[in-house]
Design a protein around this motif. Sequence first.
Motif, PDB file in Angstrom:
ATOM      1  N   LEU A  56      -4.608  -9.734 -66.370  1.00  0.00           N
ATOM      2  CA  LEU A  56      -4.942  -9.549 -64.943  1.00  0.00           C
ATOM      3  C   LEU A  56      -4.870 -10.886 -64.207  1.00  0.00           C
ATOM      4  CD1 LEU A  56      -7.925  -7.087 -65.471  1.00  0.00           C
ATOM      5  CD2 LEU A  56      -5.807  -6.533 -64.242  1.00  0.00           C
ATOM      6  N   ALA A  57      -5.334 -11.945 -64.864  1.00  0.00           N
ATOM      7  CA  ALA A  57      -5.284 -13.273 -64.239  1.00  0.00           C
ATOM      8  C   ALA A  57      -3.846 -13.776 -64.146  1.00  0.00           C
ATOM      9  CB  ALA A  57      -6.146 -14.261 -65.023  1.00  0.00           C
ATOM     10  N   GLN A  58      -3.034 -13.493 -65.156  1.00  0.00           N
ATOM     11  CA  GLN A  58      -1.617 -13.873 -65.079  1.00  0.00           C
ATOM     12  C   GLN A  58      -0.931 -13.159 -63.910  1.00  0.00           C
ATOM     13  OE1 GLN A  58      -0.795 -13.161 -69.419  1.00  0.00           O
ATOM     14  NE2 GLN A  58       0.512 -14.965 -69.186  1.00  0.00           N
ATOM     15  N   VAL A  59      -1.299 -11.891 -63.719  1.00  0.00           N
ATOM     16  CA  VAL A  59      -0.733 -11.131 -62.594  1.00  0.00           C
ATOM     17  C   VAL A  59      -1.077 -11.815 -61.276  1.00  0.00           C
ATOM     18  CG1 VAL A  59      -0.954  -8.976 -61.278  1.00  0.00           C
ATOM     19  CG2 VAL A  59      -0.720  -8.897 -63.779  1.00  0.00           C
ATOM     20  N   ALA A  60      -2.364 -12.159 -61.113  1.00  0.00           N
ATOM     21  CA  ALA A  60      -2.794 -12.777 -59.856  1.00  0.00           C
ATOM     22  C   ALA A  60      -2.075 -14.111 -59.662  1.00  0.00           C
ATOM     23  CB  ALA A  60      -4.308 -12.974 -59.858  1.00  0.00           C
ATOM     24  N   ARG A  61      -1.928 -14.886 -60.741  1.00  0.00           N
ATOM     25  CA  ARG A  61      -1.269 -16.183 -60.630  1.00  0.00           C
ATOM     26  C   ARG A  61       0.201 -16.031 -60.251  1.00  0.00           C
ATOM     27  NH1 ARG A  61      -1.419 -20.489 -65.525  1.00  0.00           N
ATOM     28  NH2 ARG A  61      -0.251 -18.892 -66.644  1.00  0.00           N
ATOM     29  N   ALA A  62       0.790 -14.929 -60.691  1.00  0.00           N
ATOM     30  CA  ALA A  62       2.210 -14.710 -60.399  1.00  0.00           C
ATOM     31  C   ALA A  62       2.418 -14.070 -59.026  1.00  0.00           C
ATOM     32  CB  ALA A  62       2.823 -13.825 -61.484  1.00  0.00           C
ATOM     33  N   LEU A  68      13.788 -32.138 -75.004  1.00  0.00           N
ATOM     34  CA  LEU A  68      13.624 -30.708 -75.280  1.00  0.00           C
ATOM     35  C   LEU A  68      13.489 -29.936 -73.967  1.00  0.00           C
ATOM     36  CD1 LEU A  68      11.006 -30.454 -78.181  1.00  0.00           C
ATOM     37  CD2 LEU A  68      13.399 -29.812 -78.243  1.00  0.00           C
ATOM     38  N   ASP A  69      13.858 -28.644 -74.028  1.00  0.00           N
ATOM     39  CA  ASP A  69      13.622 -27.764 -72.882  1.00  0.00           C
ATOM     40  C   ASP A  69      12.193 -27.246 -72.925  1.00  0.00           C
ATOM     41  OD1 ASP A  69      15.942 -27.713 -71.380  1.00  0.00           O
ATOM     42  OD2 ASP A  69      16.926 -26.354 -72.800  1.00  0.00           O
ATOM     43  N   VAL A  70      11.522 -27.347 -71.793  1.00  0.00           N
ATOM     44  CA  VAL A  70      10.123 -26.943 -71.727  1.00  0.00           C
ATOM     45  C   VAL A  70       9.941 -25.975 -70.557  1.00  0.00           C
ATOM     46  CG1 VAL A  70       7.756 -27.772 -71.483  1.00  0.00           C
ATOM     47  CG2 VAL A  70       9.461 -29.196 -72.628  1.00  0.00           C
ATOM     48  N   ILE A  71       9.206 -24.910 -70.821  1.00  0.00           N
ATOM     49  CA  ILE A  71       8.884 -23.952 -69.760  1.00  0.00           C
ATOM     50  C   ILE A  71       7.479 -24.229 -69.268  1.00  0.00           C
ATOM     51  CG2 ILE A  71       8.440 -21.511 -69.278  1.00  0.00           C
ATOM     52  CD1 ILE A  71      10.676 -20.866 -71.213  1.00  0.00           C
ATOM     53  N   ARG A  72       7.353 -24.408 -67.963  1.00  0.00           N
ATOM     54  CA  ARG A  72       6.022 -24.673 -67.394  1.00  0.00           C
ATOM     55  C   ARG A  72       5.345 -23.351 -67.117  1.00  0.00           C
ATOM     56  NH1 ARG A  72       6.414 -28.702 -62.545  1.00  0.00           N
ATOM     57  NH2 ARG A  72       4.249 -28.994 -63.160  1.00  0.00           N
ATOM     58  N   VAL A  73       4.071 -23.260 -67.473  1.00  0.00           N
ATOM     59  CA  VAL A  73       3.361 -22.011 -67.188  1.00  0.00           C
ATOM     60  C   VAL A  73       2.157 -22.214 -66.275  1.00  0.00           C
ATOM     61  CG1 VAL A  73       4.088 -20.881 -69.308  1.00  0.00           C
ATOM     62  CG2 VAL A  73       1.928 -22.116 -69.274  1.00  0.00           C
ATOM     63  N   ASP A  74       1.683 -23.427 -66.097  1.00  0.00           N
ATOM     64  CA  ASP A  74       0.401 -23.604 -65.420  1.00  0.00           C
ATOM     65  C   ASP A  74       0.469 -23.725 -63.907  1.00  0.00           C
ATOM     66  OD1 ASP A  74      -1.526 -23.208 -67.217  1.00  0.00           O
ATOM     67  OD2 ASP A  74      -2.260 -25.266 -67.290  1.00  0.00           O
ATOM     68  N   GLN A  75       1.606 -24.037 -63.344  1.00  0.00           N
ATOM     69  CA  GLN A  75       1.609 -24.204 -61.889  1.00  0.00           C
ATOM     70  C   GLN A  75       1.426 -22.854 -61.217  1.00  0.00           C
ATOM     71  OE1 GLN A  75       4.060 -23.993 -63.673  1.00  0.00           O
ATOM     72  NE2 GLN A  75       5.918 -23.386 -62.642  1.00  0.00           N
ATOM     73  N   VAL A  76       0.818 -22.880 -60.049  1.00  0.00           N
ATOM     74  CA  VAL A  76       0.385 -21.624 -59.437  1.00  0.00           C
ATOM     75  C   VAL A  76       1.561 -20.814 -58.899  1.00  0.00           C
ATOM     76  CG1 VAL A  76      -0.939 -20.639 -57.522  1.00  0.00           C
ATOM     77  CG2 VAL A  76      -1.964 -22.351 -59.015  1.00  0.00           C
ATOM     78  N   LEU A  77       2.554 -21.476 -58.303  1.00  0.00           N
ATOM     79  CA  LEU A  77       3.647 -20.686 -57.728  1.00  0.00           C
ATOM     80  C   LEU A  77       4.976 -20.918 -58.441  1.00  0.00           C
ATOM     81  CD1 LEU A  77       2.714 -21.022 -53.987  1.00  0.00           C
ATOM     82  CD2 LEU A  77       2.533 -18.995 -55.383  1.00  0.00           C
ATOM     83  N   ALA A 103       9.972 -11.073 -62.975  1.00  0.00           N
ATOM     84  CA  ALA A 103      10.103  -9.817 -62.216  1.00  0.00           C
ATOM     85  C   ALA A 103       9.167  -9.821 -61.014  1.00  0.00           C
ATOM     86  CB  ALA A 103       9.790  -8.625 -63.127  1.00  0.00           C
ATOM     87  N   LEU A 104       7.945 -10.309 -61.211  1.00  0.00           N
ATOM     88  CA  LEU A 104       6.990 -10.335 -60.091  1.00  0.00           C
ATOM     89  C   LEU A 104       7.461 -11.292 -59.004  1.00  0.00           C
ATOM     90  CD1 LEU A 104       3.509 -10.178 -61.877  1.00  0.00           C
ATOM     91  CD2 LEU A 104       4.819  -8.343 -60.816  1.00  0.00           C
ATOM     92  N   ARG A 105       8.006 -12.433 -59.419  1.00  0.00           N
ATOM     93  CA  ARG A 105       8.510 -13.392 -58.418  1.00  0.00           C
ATOM     94  C   ARG A 105       9.591 -12.752 -57.556  1.00  0.00           C
ATOM     95  NH1 ARG A 105       7.959 -19.138 -59.333  1.00  0.00           N
ATOM     96  NH2 ARG A 105      10.093 -19.405 -58.634  1.00  0.00           N
ATOM     97  N   ARG A 106      10.501 -12.040 -58.207  1.00  0.00           N
ATOM     98  CA  ARG A 106      11.560 -11.368 -57.448  1.00  0.00           C
ATOM     99  C   ARG A 106      10.995 -10.275 -56.550  1.00  0.00           C
ATOM    100  NH1 ARG A 106      16.860 -11.714 -59.559  1.00  0.00           N
ATOM    101  NH2 ARG A 106      17.311 -13.930 -59.359  1.00  0.00           N
ATOM    102  N   LEU A 107      10.040  -9.499 -57.085  1.00  0.00           N
ATOM    103  CA  LEU A 107       9.430  -8.448 -56.262  1.00  0.00           C
ATOM    104  C   LEU A 107       8.747  -9.046 -55.045  1.00  0.00           C
ATOM    105  CD1 LEU A 107       7.843  -6.045 -58.905  1.00  0.00           C
ATOM    106  CD2 LEU A 107       9.516  -5.424 -57.161  1.00  0.00           C
TER     107      LEU A 107
END
Length: 410
Positions: free
Chosen positions: A213-219, A401-410, A318-322
């Motif tokens: 639920l928190a991941q949804v809100a962040r996205a 290395l390639d790194v995926i960021r997950v913590d930024q809000v937008l 998907a949420l970003r695109r929506l």
Amino acid sequence: VANVSELLEVAGAQSVVLQHVRPLPPAPLPLNAAALGLILAEDVHSDLDMPPYEKALMDGYAVRAADLPEGRGELTVIEEVTAGRTPAKRVQAGQATRIMTGAPMPDGADAVIMVERCQTLDSTGVRIEDRPPKPGQNVLPRGREMRRGDCVIRAGRRLRPQEFGVLATVGRDRALVHPAPRVAVVSTGDEIVEATQTPGPSQIRNGNGPMILAQVARAGGVPLSLGIARDRRENLLPLIGEGLKADVFLLSGGVSAGKLDLVPEVLRELGVRPHFHRIRMKPGKPLFFGTHEQTMVFGLPGNPVSAFVCFELFVRPALRRLCGAKDAGPPRVRSKLAQDFSARNDRPTYHPAWLDQAEDGSWRVRASAWFGSPDLRGLLQANALLELPSGDLQWREGEWLDVIRVDQVL
Ligand code: AMP
Ligand code: MG
């Protein structure tokens, strides 16, 4: 439809998900706090010149620059104008108007001398001692910020506080925006109990529900909790029926090959069209994705870290695109490894990591201590994911290395 049981690569699965995004129709929404972060779906034009009048930028005296060629002199004060009032008198040779910041300039004057350079002589006189003023000094010309008809914000811009200010300036308290998608979340499992309960000997608390639920809100989605479903058809059916009313429906658990992994089967029974079910990645091999009318449905793995990673890699884009974003992500950076690291993986692996910037501003990353998909606690020391190929591999400090960021809000 490709063979659903086929093992897909991550990139292929991501593009399947993005192909099924059906953008929500833009809606005219009030510009209140709930609209913060939404994406504008119209070009916004100014309905006026800003400032609408020639405006004093200082408290002081409005003068004719030509009257003060040396910067010093005595002038007759003919009027006082505060912000919100309109000057009535024209400034003639040898005259000045006392003026406050934000007030309209009187006709005839072309500069403002700041009050600190002025000395009041009596009720009608002022002595000025300053450098020679230039015409336009401390004056904001009409329309300097924007002209009536200017496009001040283009469609596609994310609404930040600055955008709210400009929209209000041009008379808008509503705007056409991409609405936030509604995202329903169900946690499945006979062993799952609510956070407030003390688990019995074979039970665990529902960590996934609040996390997702928190991941949804962040996205940028609007999270809607549907609670816990037991691993029984009759319990799953009504909750899935409810979840399919949302724009996106997320389930955790019950998607792998266990005896009670009923989620894919019940989803199909309710008319969800499956697109894939297995991905060549670690953690999180079982990931169900399907669609039902306008609803995107994801069956996330029950393992907490698998659920977290699958959300970031597949649901968040998907949420970003929506939400109307052009760039679906996930956001990647190339970063130097701050520490030697070795890994042995039979599949491409997303390893929790800590990414930050060195003093010179360059990215550096180190792998977090982590023992695998059940280790949710290991994610506390992570703000990123290392994208590792399969194999028995070693990396040295300083390698990229390639790194995926997950913590930024937008
Ligand atoms: P499943 O995918 O249902 O087989 O679950 C895989 C593992 O994840 C099991 O060890 C579950 O106990 C655990 N798990 C499933 N759902 C949750 C949840 N909501 N919160 C925490 N752990 C979970
Ligand atoms: Mg389960």
